[in-house]
Write a protein that holds these residues in place. Sequence first.
Motif: not given
Length: 274
Positions: A7-26
């Motif tokens: 269950s903690e992994l599921a919560q962490g996966a959401c946080s990871v998705a947010v971080s990855k969505s914020r990467w610049s193209v470079v």
Amino acid sequence: MSFKTPSELAQGACSVAVSKSRWSVVQMLILGIFAGAYIGFAGFLYTVVTHDLVGFAGVGFTKFLGGAVFSVGLMLVVIAGGELFTGNCMMPMGILSGCVTTGQVLRNWLWVYLANFLGSVLVAFLVFHSGLAAGPVGAHALKIAAGKMSLTFKEALVRGILCNWLVVLAVWMSMAATDVVGKIFAIFFPIMAFVASGFEHSIANMYFMFLGMLLKGSEKVAGLANIPEGKLAYVGWEGFFHNLIPVTIGNVIGGVFFVAILYFVVFKDKLKEN
């Protein structure tokens, strides 16, 4: 506990998705090229280790050992840092949880997939020009490429599903570990399992098939490989996409449905609490 619960992994996966969505193209291009290259390194190591091992250790142990050494690719991606398209198939859990949009995930996938391609073919190009694939190792690499390119659409699709179910689980499990050794063990077993089982990974296939296309022009390597003309004919751009398209579709299904969606169904109440 010294590791995170599912269950903690599921919560962490959401946080990871947010971080990855914020990467610049470079950032996505650099990290994606790194990941593609790391998978390419693992692919070459796999070829070197397994090219003549069957005669000494048998088919089963050769597949096991090949899978074992190939796991270094995802270890480099997770621990050193990289953006891998197949691993990022876990990101839709963030869509379902409402923390990222579909557009953000598709943006990440597009740039990371392109960068993975660049990194994997870069390593294939360098390996080819290093001379290290000019003999029996190259012949084995050409056989691998021909075998992948001659799969039927259904075979490639299903093997792609099975592959990324395990690859995304490897990423998922690595998030449970709180130290580097734990992450290595979490990655090792699922990756070893998918490679030893003969499943299909889109980014690894970019490396294997592009190297095979380069090696096909070498009379020495082609002669050592002794591949029937009918099968060798698949080695080319048409065969490249004949494999890559269904494998990529299968990888998306395997990672998104069997991990992201189904674990969301299980843990959605926990995610709503956060």
